[in-house]
Design a protein around this motif. Sequence first.
Motif, PDB file in Angstrom:
ATOM      1  N   GLN A  98       0.816  -1.210   0.000  1.00 20.45           N
ATOM      2  CA  GLN A  98       0.000   0.000   0.000  1.00 20.45           C
ATOM      3  C   GLN A  98       0.851   1.261   0.000  1.00 20.45           C
ATOM      4  OE1 GLN A  98      -1.142  -1.819   3.917  1.00 20.45           O
ATOM      5  NE2 GLN A  98      -1.895   0.240   4.231  1.00 20.45           N
ATOM      6  N   GLU A 137       0.073   5.700   3.053  1.00 24.30           N
ATOM      7  CA  GLU A 137      -0.548   4.373   3.034  1.00 24.30           C
ATOM      8  C   GLU A 137      -1.562   4.230   1.912  1.00 24.30           C
ATOM      9  OE1 GLU A 137      -0.723   6.500   5.524  1.00 24.30           O
ATOM     10  OE2 GLU A 137      -2.725   6.667   6.373  1.00 24.30           O
TER      11      GLU A 137
ATOM     12  N   ASN B 144      -6.952  -0.600   4.878  1.00 17.34           N
ATOM     13  CA  ASN B 144      -5.619  -0.376   5.446  1.00 17.34           C
ATOM     14  C   ASN B 144      -5.551  -0.938   6.862  1.00 17.34           C
ATOM     15  OD1 ASN B 144      -4.772   0.968   3.131  1.00 17.34           O
ATOM     16  ND2 ASN B 144      -5.282   2.987   3.911  1.00 17.34           N
TER      17      ASN B 144
END
Lengths: 200, 191
Positions: A98, A137, B144
């Motif tokens: 990411q 991220e 995430n």
Amino acid sequence: MILAKELAAASLLLLSFGTGASAQDAAPFGLQWLASKSEVQALGVSLSPVKETDYGTSFSATGLPKALSDMETAILSFGYNDQLWRIVAFGREFKNDQYGSAAKARYAEIAASLAKSYKVIDRNERPPADDFYAKPENFSYALSQNEAYWYSLYASPVADIELSLDAAALQNTYWRLIYSHRGGEQEFRTAKGAAEAEAL
Amino acid sequence: MKLVVAVFASCLLILATLFTALFFVSGSPSTAELEGDIAAVRQELVAAEAEAAQYGTGSALHLLSMYRVTTLKTSEAMLTQKRYSMLRRIDLVFNVEGRAHTADPAKIAGLEVELTRAQAERDRLVAEAALYAGGLVQVVALMNAATSEMAVSQVRLGLLAERYGLMLPAPTTPEPEDPLGQQVVPEGEAL
């Protein structure tokens, strides 16, 4: 007069044969630019058709004479005259990347190698302007949404080269190399235009 | 009679010494520590299963959560097996290339640091995901956070395996049937 014309034509014919493949005909991965499909297969390459018509007749290739250790896929495109003019190589996906750190590191390695052999035309490594996409991220997501661009352009005497990063499935990144032979592309575009005009 | 009592007392003393040596002198973690780790893993497993149940089956978040659940179940199974082996005094030792695996304190310390970092990153991303009310932005933030949770579970599994001398099967990558290149060369030769 007629004899002079015949002599001129014969001279041109002799000159057009050439003395064999020159360095400018050398394509990446051990291939030859403007080679026909059968000539490529004669090098030991296996070609499987793919549903891609934007660049002529395209094939997924395995058994390339030379390959990088982390190459996953290679697509070869042949024009209407059965000449190889476009080569695309994709690297293996970096899973859960990411932040894009793995992809950027590999991109830098390939970019350094390309810069040694080709002329650098442009580098565009633009982080997103948007606050959300600009977060570290979210780098891979930004790539997948075209909110971030990461590419370099190079040129050889006969071909244009693009190295870029892209992302799949939100967090998996990969590198991509696109080689286009200028003469072959022009030939392809001209033939394509003529074919479309004829169809319409 | 006195002789019998003396022999019996000596045997008891020897057994007590042996018992002490096995349980207190040994460098391996105690049963109490193992029980604590098992309880912590089970607690996290319950939370992970509850979280996975929130997401639709087949969605990316559900898949990530189920991967974390699987990792935690593997940790629980390995720790439980180790606990049973200790209770039955079965020396559960894994051999690597003919040598018994022994815990490496330096590696354990490194993994503990890595676990702390992973947990801090997980906490940061979870807090950020909580800022959003919905939409694609929240989905990405949740992805995430879920990925970071998975990383925490994986590091914990590695730490527990090293601490208790447990072996994880090495992943194997199947060889492709049709290799992409006849020979792999450096970038300078291929490009």
